[in-house]
Motif scaffolding. Structure first.
Motif, PDB file in Angstrom:
ATOM      1  N   GLN A  47       0.831  -1.194   0.000  1.00 22.94           N
ATOM      2  CA  GLN A  47       0.000   0.000   0.000  1.00 22.94           C
ATOM      3  C   GLN A  47       0.873   1.254   0.000  1.00 22.94           C
ATOM      4  OE1 GLN A  47      -3.236   0.126   2.828  1.00 22.94           O
ATOM      5  NE2 GLN A  47      -3.188   2.358   2.916  1.00 22.94           N
ATOM      6  N   THR A  48       1.903   1.248   0.821  1.00 18.64           N
ATOM      7  CA  THR A  48       2.818   2.391   0.882  1.00 18.64           C
ATOM      8  C   THR A  48       3.529   2.585  -0.456  1.00 18.64           C
ATOM      9  OG1 THR A  48       3.163   2.058   3.251  1.00 18.64           O
ATOM     10  CG2 THR A  48       4.831   3.338   2.062  1.00 18.64           C
ATOM     11  N   LEU A  49       4.027   1.489  -1.033  1.00 16.44           N
ATOM     12  CA  LEU A  49       4.738   1.572  -2.305  1.00 16.44           C
ATOM     13  C   LEU A  49       3.843   2.098  -3.414  1.00 16.44           C
ATOM     14  CD1 LEU A  49       7.243   0.808  -4.109  1.00 16.44           C
ATOM     15  CD2 LEU A  49       6.054  -1.355  -4.517  1.00 16.44           C
ATOM     16  N   LEU A  50       2.665   1.509  -3.562  1.00 12.55           N
ATOM     17  CA  LEU A  50       1.795   1.825  -4.695  1.00 12.55           C
ATOM     18  C   LEU A  50       1.084   3.159  -4.527  1.00 12.55           C
ATOM     19  CD1 LEU A  50       0.382  -1.762  -5.283  1.00 12.55           C
ATOM     20  CD2 LEU A  50       2.077  -0.552  -6.675  1.00 12.55           C
ATOM     21  N   SER A  51       1.137   3.724  -3.329  1.00 13.34           N
ATOM     22  CA  SER A  51       0.559   5.055  -3.113  1.00 13.34           C
ATOM     23  C   SER A  51       1.542   6.163  -3.484  1.00 13.34           C
ATOM     24  CB  SER A  51       0.142   5.214  -1.648  1.00 13.34           C
ATOM     25  OG  SER A  51      -0.879   4.292  -1.307  1.00 13.34           O
ATOM     26  N   ALA A  52       2.797   5.806  -3.725  1.00 12.78           N
ATOM     27  CA  ALA A  52       3.822   6.798  -4.048  1.00 12.78           C
ATOM     28  C   ALA A  52       3.814   7.115  -5.538  1.00 12.78           C
ATOM     29  CB  ALA A  52       5.188   6.282  -3.619  1.00 12.78           C
ATOM     30  N   GLU A  53       4.450   8.211  -5.898  1.00 11.80           N
ATOM     31  CA  GLU A  53       4.503   8.652  -7.286  1.00 11.80           C
ATOM     32  C   GLU A  53       5.543   7.883  -8.091  1.00 11.80           C
ATOM     33  OE1 GLU A  53       3.918  10.438 -10.853  1.00 11.80           O
ATOM     34  OE2 GLU A  53       2.650  10.632  -9.068  1.00 11.80           O
ATOM     35  N   ALA A  54       6.655   7.501  -7.455  1.00 10.16           N
ATOM     36  CA  ALA A  54       7.771   6.888  -8.190  1.00 10.16           C
ATOM     37  C   ALA A  54       7.368   5.646  -8.974  1.00 10.16           C
ATOM     38  CB  ALA A  54       8.912   6.571  -7.231  1.00 10.16           C
ATOM     39  N   PRO A  55       6.598   4.715  -8.418  1.00 12.55           N
ATOM     40  CA  PRO A  55       6.217   3.545  -9.212  1.00 12.55           C
ATOM     41  C   PRO A  55       5.458   3.913 -10.476  1.00 12.55           C
ATOM     42  CG  PRO A  55       5.812   3.138  -6.895  1.00 12.55           C
ATOM     43  CD  PRO A  55       6.162   4.593  -7.016  1.00 12.55           C
ATOM     44  N   ARG A  56       4.579   4.894 -10.385  1.00 12.66           N
ATOM     45  CA  ARG A  56       3.806   5.296 -11.568  1.00 12.66           C
ATOM     46  C   ARG A  56       4.698   5.933 -12.625  1.00 12.66           C
ATOM     47  NH1 ARG A  56       0.360   6.897  -7.356  1.00 12.66           N
ATOM     48  NH2 ARG A  56       0.790   9.131  -7.589  1.00 12.66           N
ATOM     49  N   ALA A  57       5.780   6.574 -12.181  1.00 10.40           N
ATOM     50  CA  ALA A  57       6.682   7.246 -13.113  1.00 10.40           C
ATOM     51  C   ALA A  57       7.737   6.304 -13.696  1.00 10.40           C
ATOM     52  CB  ALA A  57       7.377   8.414 -12.406  1.00 10.40           C
ATOM     53  N   SER A  58       7.756   5.061 -13.253  1.00 11.38           N
ATOM     54  CA  SER A  58       8.811   4.132 -13.668  1.00 11.38           C
ATOM     55  C   SER A  58       8.671   3.657 -15.103  1.00 11.38           C
ATOM     56  CB  SER A  58       8.811   2.912 -12.742  1.00 11.38           C
ATOM     57  OG  SER A  58       7.642   2.124 -12.955  1.00 11.38           O
ATOM     58  N   GLY A  59       7.470   3.746 -15.658  1.00 13.89           N
ATOM     59  CA  GLY A  59       7.228   3.224 -16.997  1.00 13.89           C
ATOM     60  C   GLY A  59       6.948   1.739 -17.036  1.00 13.89           C
ATOM     61  N   LYS A  60       7.004   1.078 -15.895  1.00 18.83           N
ATOM     62  CA  LYS A  60       6.742  -0.365 -15.844  1.00 18.83           C
ATOM     63  C   LYS A  60       5.250  -0.623 -15.632  1.00 18.83           C
ATOM     64  CE  LYS A  60      11.323  -1.612 -14.100  1.00 18.83           C
ATOM     65  NZ  LYS A  60      11.785  -2.141 -15.405  1.00 18.83           N
ATOM     66  N   THR A  61       4.785  -1.744 -16.146  1.00 20.06           N
ATOM     67  CA  THR A  61       3.424  -2.182 -15.872  1.00 20.06           C
ATOM     68  C   THR A  61       3.383  -2.723 -14.445  1.00 20.06           C
ATOM     69  OG1 THR A  61       3.061  -2.761 -18.185  1.00 20.06           O
ATOM     70  CG2 THR A  61       1.587  -3.764 -16.572  1.00 20.06           C
ATOM     71  N   LEU A  62       2.494  -2.161 -13.634  1.00 26.93           N
ATOM     72  CA  LEU A  62       2.410  -2.533 -12.218  1.00 26.93           C
ATOM     73  C   LEU A  62       1.252  -3.499 -12.001  1.00 26.93           C
ATOM     74  CD1 LEU A  62       2.977   0.974 -10.589  1.00 26.93           C
ATOM     75  CD2 LEU A  62       4.678  -0.763 -11.191  1.00 26.93           C
ATOM     76  N   ILE A  63       1.569  -4.616 -11.358  1.00 29.20           N
ATOM     77  CA  ILE A  63       0.600  -5.689 -11.125  1.00 29.20           C
ATOM     78  C   ILE A  63       0.685  -6.078  -9.657  1.00 29.20           C
ATOM     79  CG2 ILE A  63      -0.068  -8.048 -11.780  1.00 29.20           C
ATOM     80  CD1 ILE A  63       1.523  -7.558 -14.405  1.00 29.20           C
ATOM     81  N   ALA A  64      -0.444  -6.431  -9.075  1.00 33.05           N
ATOM     82  CA  ALA A  64      -0.449  -6.948  -7.709  1.00 33.05           C
ATOM     83  C   ALA A  64      -1.200  -8.270  -7.696  1.00 33.05           C
ATOM     84  CB  ALA A  64      -1.105  -5.958  -6.748  1.00 33.05           C
ATOM     85  N   ARG A  65      -0.536  -9.306  -7.174  1.00 30.90           N
ATOM     86  CA  ARG A  65      -1.218 -10.585  -7.001  1.00 30.90           C
ATOM     87  C   ARG A  65      -1.742 -10.656  -5.572  1.00 30.90           C
ATOM     88  NH1 ARG A  65       1.291 -16.630  -7.907  1.00 30.90           N
ATOM     89  NH2 ARG A  65       2.543 -16.071  -6.088  1.00 30.90           N
ATOM     90  N   VAL A  66      -3.053 -10.755  -5.466  1.00 30.18           N
ATOM     91  CA  VAL A  66      -3.703 -10.815  -4.161  1.00 30.18           C
ATOM     92  C   VAL A  66      -3.985 -12.268  -3.795  1.00 30.18           C
ATOM     93  CG1 VAL A  66      -4.715  -8.518  -4.397  1.00 30.18           C
ATOM     94  CG2 VAL A  66      -5.974 -10.511  -5.239  1.00 30.18           C
ATOM     95  N   ASN A  67      -4.523 -12.469  -2.604  1.00 32.32           N
ATOM     96  CA  ASN A  67      -4.937 -13.803  -2.201  1.00 32.32           C
ATOM     97  C   ASN A  67      -6.263 -14.153  -2.871  1.00 32.32           C
ATOM     98  OD1 ASN A  67      -2.998 -14.879   0.060  1.00 32.32           O
ATOM     99  ND2 ASN A  67      -3.220 -12.682   0.428  1.00 32.32           N
ATOM    100  N   PRO A  68      -6.587 -15.446  -2.979  1.00 34.05           N
ATOM    101  CA  PRO A  68      -7.802 -15.859  -3.697  1.00 34.05           C
ATOM    102  C   PRO A  68      -9.073 -15.231  -3.130  1.00 34.05           C
ATOM    103  CG  PRO A  68      -6.399 -17.749  -3.225  1.00 34.05           C
ATOM    104  CD  PRO A  68      -5.822 -16.597  -2.473  1.00 34.05           C
TER     105      PRO A  68
END
Length: 291
Positions: A47-68
């Protein structure tokens, strides 16, 4: 998305290294790589990571695998990770359309609560015999479904099927690819656990590419370069695609529907593929040519 690197949500010390990698996509995991007693800790880290601006600016496709969906952790996982910039929610062990609909509803609520304007897609893991049998129905269950991903270890182990038998792997890959194609979504290849077996990884990735998969999952950074290499258009493919598109444009100007290129009959489906190849090449900066 030639390569997708798994990153355990419970290992925040690896996050920066993952962003420095050459992986096209990063899949932050809250499921198998996180022990039950560390789920909440990992969820907060993501949550802390994905709430920051840097991941969005990285140019990478961001994916999160959650529990079933049936897990007690699912609802909290979705609320935590659905943030602006998240491209895909990776839903594991999917076996019913009801699970897909439940995940879509959870995404609706999380997007509204967290101010997410760009809808997050669903990447469904097919990891059981039932899931494989119903793969098309699962992919078609909701418009949020963007792709199907194989989980060969989970699929084969309970059935005592050899995970590394090429014929068996090919059969399952083809079945999933056809289901994804019928539903109009992409197919994504499984992880290869023997990360020191470069030859085996490349052979399986090559088979996936020949079957039209979008890319391959990587569980170790050393696999990323191999996935990127195999799933990039080759110079020969780019050159042929340029010839096909040029011939198509010339034929259209003359009102011709079918014609030959390099001694092979070509019509509309070949042209669509050629244009897709050139689009991929342009995204990767690999060549110039007709569009």
């Amino acid at each position: 998305m030639r390569s997708k690197l798994f990153v355990p949500g419970s290992r925040p010390e690896l996050f920066d290294k993952a962003f420095r990698s050459e992986a096209d996509a990063l899949s932050f995991d809250l499921e198998d790589s996180v022990s039950p007693d560390r789920k909440a800790e990992a969820r907060q880290a993501l949550q802390t990571l994905l709430s920051a601006e840097a991941p969005r600016a990285s140019g990478k496709t961001l994916i999160a695998r959650v529990n079933p969906c049936q897990s007690a952790h699912f609802a909290a996982d979705v609320r935590a990770v659905v943030r602006p910039g998240l491209a895909l929610l990776n839903l594991p062990k999917v076996e019913s359309a009801d699970e897909v609909l439940a995940a879509a509803a959870a995404l609706d609520a999380a997007e509204a609560a967290n101010g997410v304007a760009e809808p997050v897609g669903l990447l469904l893991n097919i990891e059981s015999a039932r899931g494989l049998r119903l793969a098309h129905a699962l992919a078609a269950a909701h418009p949020r479904v963007a792709g199907l991903q194989l989980g060969l270890g989970d699929l084969f182990e309970p059935l005592q099927i050899d995970r590394h038998d090429p014929a068996t792997v090919h059969a399952v890959m083809l079945q999933l690819r056809l289901a994804a194609g019928e539903a109009g979504v992409f197919a994504y290849d499984a992880a290869y656990a023997r990360f020191q077996d470069v030859e085996g990884f490349r052979a399986e990735a090559g088979e996936a590419r020949r079957l039209g998969f979008l890319g391959k999952s990587c569980i170790h950074p050393s696999q990323v370069a191999h996935a990127n290499d195999i799933f990039r258009p080759s110079d020969e493919e780019i050159a042929r695609a340029q010839r096909v598109v040029a011939a198509a444009d010339h034929a259209q100007a003359r009102g011709v529907g079918a014609y030959t290129v390099d001694g092979e009959m070509v019509d509309a489906p070949f042209v669509l593929r050629a244009r897709a190849t050139l689009a991929a090449a342009r995204r990767l900066g690999l060549g110039q040519g007709p569009t």
